[in-house]
Design an enzyme around this catalytic site. Structure first.
Site, short mmCIF file in Angstrom:
data_model
loop_
_atom_site.label_atom_id
_atom_site.label_comp_id
_atom_site.label_asym_id
_atom_site.label_seq_id
_atom_site.Cartn_x
_atom_site.Cartn_y
_atom_site.Cartn_z
N SER A 256 0.84 -1.20 0.00
CA SER A 256 0.00 0.00 0.00
C SER A 256 0.87 1.24 0.00
O SER A 256 2.09 1.17 0.05
CB SER A 256 -0.92 0.00 1.22
N LYS A 257 0.21 2.37 -0.03
CA LYS A 257 0.91 3.65 -0.16
C LYS A 257 2.04 3.85 0.83
O LYS A 257 3.07 4.44 0.52
CB LYS A 257 -0.10 4.79 -0.02
N ARG A 258 1.82 3.37 2.07
CA ARG A 258 2.86 3.63 3.06
C ARG A 258 4.15 2.86 2.79
O ARG A 258 5.16 3.07 3.44
CB ARG A 258 2.35 3.36 4.48
N HIS A 259 4.13 1.95 1.80
CA HIS A 259 5.37 1.27 1.42
C HIS A 259 6.17 2.08 0.41
O HIS A 259 7.13 1.58 -0.15
CB HIS A 259 5.05 -0.10 0.81
N GLY A 260 5.77 3.33 0.15
CA GLY A 260 6.49 4.14 -0.83
C GLY A 260 5.90 3.95 -2.20
O GLY A 260 4.68 3.91 -2.35
#
Length: 483
Positions: A256-260
């Site tokens: 998801s987004k928080r993985h970059g």
RNA sequence: GUCCCCAUCGUCUAGUGGCCUAGGACACCACCCUUUCACGGUGGAUACUGGGGUUCAAAUCCCCAUGGGGACGCCA
């Protein structure tokens, strides 16, 4: 005839997971000479946007994943005989099938409110039963229900889960999977705002569009039960299903987004090549029979079979993607590589006087590409050739402090000024370097390093004998004078 | 909580009962090439989640446990 589809919901950029699903379906169609359909699942009016649909289409085009039927890549007009290809444009079709199920007693109108349904669920949970909605004791007869709906009363249509039994799918990735029918209660087919839900649209579209194989992410595995019930009630033939495992982040959570960077667009912006990203995601959940990893599109098509899907989830490893990108990048013909690099250089606003010179592009790129992993890596490399960006870097401090450095620079400048031509060839430079050696009485790295600093302001990088011929004599002199 | 799926080096994976003292790739380490940095070359370290079966033989088949993930929406 194989007919497969990719059916994204347009709520943002195309994710690498979605890209993989699209790629697999695309390759499968090409492998078996079938058709690949793009269908837009935009029944969630809250989250779907036209803009997101355009972005997803742009990403698919960038990846070279093209469809035979679906929205036209440019005009977005329906392309193909089974349209419309946007679910929001197919409302009437769904309605018609929903009414048919109501008439046949396989579905019913439900006028219960959210709070009533909530109360029922709470009661079920309290008595330790699964919170599944069932039909009310008194079902509103279809005629009366339609009358109330036409007066504007909100009412949903629910599917009636008739009998208790097990359903089996022969999943192309997982083998036989069993679903007990009591996994689900009576589920909604059409929302009270008139918009049908995913599971219903999906079945009708897949059937009407004559889809033969459904390759989709694992999150849909348990939806398959509901869909099978709908297929059965509508007497549609069942397609083959294959549920692909997830792509996870390094923490093994769903990517998801928080993985970059996770969207194709992120990777494009960061200088990744579409063919590299393609090849990389191909290998995240599928492997070639002979273990080769770098595969051309033609080879991918030729080798692609569902037997080689891996049912276990894959962690997305950007390090390996980086390696693969570097491999593709170095294999590109120079003019092609230049065409890809150029936008990054322009974006960075570099001033490169010889940029129109084809031989210069060839010369610089073939020297620089061994130190590039992404297209964006070209920027710092080419900045070394931009006179306006020249400066002596902090890393050069040690070299500058050598007592030999000043002697070398003096001789270097003197020899440059005496050089008759406008540019130095590699041989010119080597000869000139020899004279500097004699003149300054310095050799080895104490000669070599100060010259490098005089040329690019830093003690490490591409070989000086390659760097010098990339620059004009006037630039070299101007740089040496700044020391 | 219920149901479903999954489980080999740090990561991607090969492996469908004997070819496995488990193969490849990335990353890592060492050496070579190299008057720097990369590229390249050679070599190395590193894995079958645990426990029970079945079998002459199990990474491979079965069961249980553990761990991870998913679904249980008028989201897709």
């Amino acid at each position: 005839m194989v007919r497969v589809r990719f059916a994204p919901s347009p709520t943002g950029y195309l994710h690498v997971g979605g890209a993989r699903t699209a790629l697999y379906n695309f390759l499968y169609a090409r492998r078996y000479g079938g058709q690949f359909i793009l269908r837009i699942e935009d029944t969630d009016l809250e989250r779907s946007t036209e803009e997101a649909m355009r972005m997803q289409i742009a990403d698919l085009k960038w990846l070279g994943i093209l469809w035979d039927e679906g929205p036209h890549p440019e005009s977005l007009q329906d392309l193909g005989p089974h349209g419309p290809y946007r679910q929001s444009h197919r409302k009437d079709i769904y309605r018609q099938y929903a009414e048919r199920l109501v008439d046949e007693g396989r579905a019913y109108y439900d006028f219960r409110t959210d709070s009533e349904l909530e109360a029922i669920k709470e009661k079920l949970i309290a008595s330790e039963k699964p919170p599944q909605i069932e039909a009310p004791a008194q079902i509103v007869p279809p005629a009366e229900a339609r009358e109330r709906i036409s007066r504007g009363e909100p009412g949903a249509i629910r599917f009636r889960v008739a009998e208790k039994r097990d359903y089996f799918v022969q999943d192309l990735v997982r083998g036989e999977v069993r679903f007990p029918s009591d996994m689900v209660g009576d589920f909604v087919l059409v929302r009270s705002n008139g918009m049908p839900v995913y599971n219903f649209c999906c079945v009708i579209d897949d059937a009407l569009m004559k889809i033969t194989h459904v390759f989709r992410a694992e999150e849909h595995l348990s939806n398959t039960l509901r869909q099978m019930m709908i297929y059965e009630a509508l007497k549609f033939p069942l397609p083959q299903f294959g549920h692909l495992s997830f792509i996870l982040g390094p923490d093994k959570q769903k990517l998801s987004k928080r993985h970059g960077a996770t969207s194709c667009n992120d990777f494009r912006l960061r200088g990744y090549l579409p063919e590299a990203l393609n090849n990389f995601i191909l290998l995240s959940g599928w492997s070639s029979p002979d273990g080769r990893e770098i595969l051309s599109r033609d080879e991918q098509i030729q080798l692609f079979t569902h037997e080689r899907f891996n049912p276990a989830p894959a962690v997305f490893d950007e390090t390996k993607l980086l390696w693969m990108n570097a491999t593709y990048l170095r294999a590109l013909p120079t003019e092609e590589l230049w065409a890809r690099v150029e936008p990054f250089l322009r974006e960075a606003g570099l001033q490169l006087p010889q940029v129109e010179n084809v031989a210069w592009r060839e010369q610089t790129l073939s020297a620089f590409k061994t130190s590039m992993q992404t297209l964006a890596d070209a920027v710092p490399l080419y900045r070394l050739l931009d006179d306006s960006a020249f400066s002596v870097k902090p890393e050069a401090q040690e070299v500058c402090a050598w007592p030999e450095a000043k002697k070398v620079w003096q001789a270097w400048l003197q020899e440059l000024r005496a050089f008759p031509g406008e540019k130095l060839s590699e041989a010119d430079f080597l000869a000139l370097q020899d004279r500097v050696k004699d003149l300054a009485g310095v050799k080895g790295k104490h000669l070599f390093q100060p010259i490098r600093v005089a040329v690019i302001g830093q003690p490490q990088g591409t070989e000086v004998k390659l760097l010098v011929p990339m620059m004009k004599k006037s630039s070299l002199i101007a740089r040496a004078e700044k020391l």
